[in-house]
Enzyme design. Sequence first.
Site, mmCIF file in Angstrom:
data_model
loop_
_atom_site.group_PDB
_atom_site.id
_atom_site.type_symbol
_atom_site.label_atom_id
_atom_site.label_comp_id
_atom_site.label_asym_id
_atom_site.label_seq_id
_atom_site.Cartn_x
_atom_site.Cartn_y
_atom_site.Cartn_z
ATOM 1 N N LYS A 62 11.716 -2.853 -2.828
ATOM 2 C CA LYS A 62 11.804 -1.401 -2.654
ATOM 3 C C LYS A 62 11.152 -0.681 -3.830
ATOM 4 C CE LYS A 62 16.301 -1.343 -0.249
ATOM 5 N NZ LYS A 62 15.872 -0.688 1.002
ATOM 6 N N ARG A 93 20.823 -7.161 8.740
ATOM 7 C CA ARG A 93 20.952 -7.700 10.097
ATOM 8 C C ARG A 93 20.971 -9.226 10.088
ATOM 9 N NH1 ARG A 93 15.563 -4.570 11.801
ATOM 10 N NH2 ARG A 93 16.435 -3.212 10.187
HETATM 11 N N1 BES Z 1 20.250 -1.205 2.885
HETATM 12 C C1 BES Z 1 19.074 -0.760 3.528
HETATM 13 C C2 BES Z 1 19.290 0.498 4.371
HETATM 14 C C3 BES Z 1 19.670 1.753 3.646
HETATM 15 C C4 BES Z 1 18.733 2.698 3.349
HETATM 16 C C5 BES Z 1 20.997 2.022 3.322
HETATM 17 C C6 BES Z 1 19.088 3.871 2.709
HETATM 18 C C7 BES Z 1 21.344 3.191 2.681
HETATM 19 C C8 BES Z 1 20.387 4.132 2.388
HETATM 20 C C9 BES Z 1 18.530 -1.857 4.438
HETATM 21 O O1 BES Z 1 18.768 -3.147 4.032
HETATM 22 C C10 BES Z 1 17.060 -1.680 4.482
HETATM 23 O O2 BES Z 1 16.430 -1.840 3.470
HETATM 24 N N2 BES Z 1 16.522 -1.366 5.662
HETATM 25 C C11 BES Z 1 15.136 -1.159 5.822
HETATM 26 C C12 BES Z 1 14.728 -1.876 7.079
HETATM 27 C C13 BES Z 1 13.231 -1.937 7.283
HETATM 28 C C14 BES Z 1 12.604 -2.881 6.280
HETATM 29 C C15 BES Z 1 12.965 -2.405 8.670
HETATM 30 C C16 BES Z 1 14.877 0.333 5.935
HETATM 31 O O3 BES Z 1 15.694 1.021 6.537
HETATM 32 O O4 BES Z 1 13.891 0.792 5.379
HETATM 33 MN MN MN Z 2 17.264 -3.885 2.720
#
Ligand code: BES
Ligand code: MN
Length: 518
Positions: free
Chosen positions: A297, A371
Amino acid sequence: MEIHIETEDTNCRDDPIMKIMVKKGKIEEEPAEIIVLSHYEDLKELKGSKHVVDVALNGAITELVESKDLKGELNEIKVIYTHGQIPSKRVLLVGLGKKEELTLDNVRQASGKAIVHIRDMGIKSFVTPLHGSDELASDIVDLAQALVEGCILGVYQFTEYKTEDLDKIKEIDEFILIEEDESKISEIQQGVKVGEIIANATCFTRDLVNYPANKGTPTFLAEKAKQISDKLGLKCKILSEKDMKKLGMGALLGVAQGSDQPAKFIILEHNADKEDLDTFVLCGKGITFDSGGISIKPAKGMEEMKTDMAGAATVLGVMKAVGELELPLRVVSLIPATENLPSGKAYKPGDILKSYSGKTIEVINTDAEGRLILADALGYAAKYKPKAVIDIATLTGACVVALGHHATGMMGTDDELMEKISQTGKSTNERVWQLPLFKEYYEQIKSDIADVKNVGGRPAGAITAAAFLSKFIEGCPWVHLDIAGTEWTEKAKPYTPKGATGVGVRLLIHFLRNISEN
Ligand code: BES
Ligand code: MN
Ligand code: ZN
């Protein structure tokens, strides 16, 4: 497979910090630092205690109302001084909004606003009657519960890491809920008890989410589960990575590969041996830090990803309350817990993982890890033959884009179950909003070389994540709650200070209590 973990003595919020007493008496005669009275919008006539206090104070409340300095709008606050004309030094008036629009949540909000105001004045105790009892007279238990919830949730603060100016941290030590009518006392006591259990459980969850990731590791979550089980007699089993390997939990282990913190699979069971009771399985996402892994990230805001175990924390809070309330249901919680970090050992885009259920998963993006770990937990849930499986997770940024911070995303396979949760969302004001799971969405997660892939592209990201999860549910009614937008607040609300909200605890407890009562 039973593993013993030494429990570290940390603040588990087992003991209420604030003492709440129920007393028979007249508020206008009570010696206090401050008493709390409520007022409705557009109400001219003062009745009961408010009238008595008004007369004693030579019409001070009437003057406030007539000059429109007190409108009675929801959460409006005014403090007046009594100059010894009644035994209490001060009177706080709090608005409840329009009388005909009164809800339990308004009571919760006004109570939260009032207590925070009192605390911030530096006062340590107060006396209050029930609010709204002239309006919602039939629900004394619920009104007392709402008042107590608003108070405990409102004054919550996370101060464990402060070492400076500790004397400036203000706290309420105790308050008295006063009632003239003897016949209402036992119902009030009942409501206070339930309110205390549910609000303290929510604060417990908030603590877990607020902890930094260097404290809140998977092992720490396991310790907390163990503490709950020791205290309340729940069954607790903590699976190690070795155990998971034997069971074939390849998705969870894949995510855990990059971290030096050992992953844990936490199983907590209430009424474990009462298999004749209806069984509900709760799964909570326990990513104790989500860096994204190799699909890393951006740095900005990454610190927020310490809260990526909010689903796990919610489930633990629910189990604490379920145990304390002794609900006549069998409730099982499953928490896959690990960090998601990049390293030379980390799983990579393109890797294929084999899940507990046997299905293979092509990893497109290592940041779609929630997931994956839930896939193993949801697969494991089937062995309990549950009436329903509910998972709760900070799963997708896409859900935040869709619903913002005012509703939890809901998807699932069982309309009746979703309708019940939706209703509970309204009454607790932990609102949920359903998104569709049309079969067309499944096209997006088809893999060329595995059974499924972990990312479905940009469109409908919250939905394709849920579609992915549904592939691992073995036939039982299932609901998924995406709390990515609701588990944290940047803005203080009447009974929700900045930071972790504890969302889902009240929702799921009320849902389970409703089921156990019907
Ligand atoms: N933990 C994150 C989702 C999240 C984002 C929680 C903002 C709280 C605040 C999750 O693991 C994630 O990174 N999801 C990605 C999925 C994508 C790579 C398909 C996302 O939402 O960007
Ligand atoms: Mn994630
Ligand atoms: Zn995540």
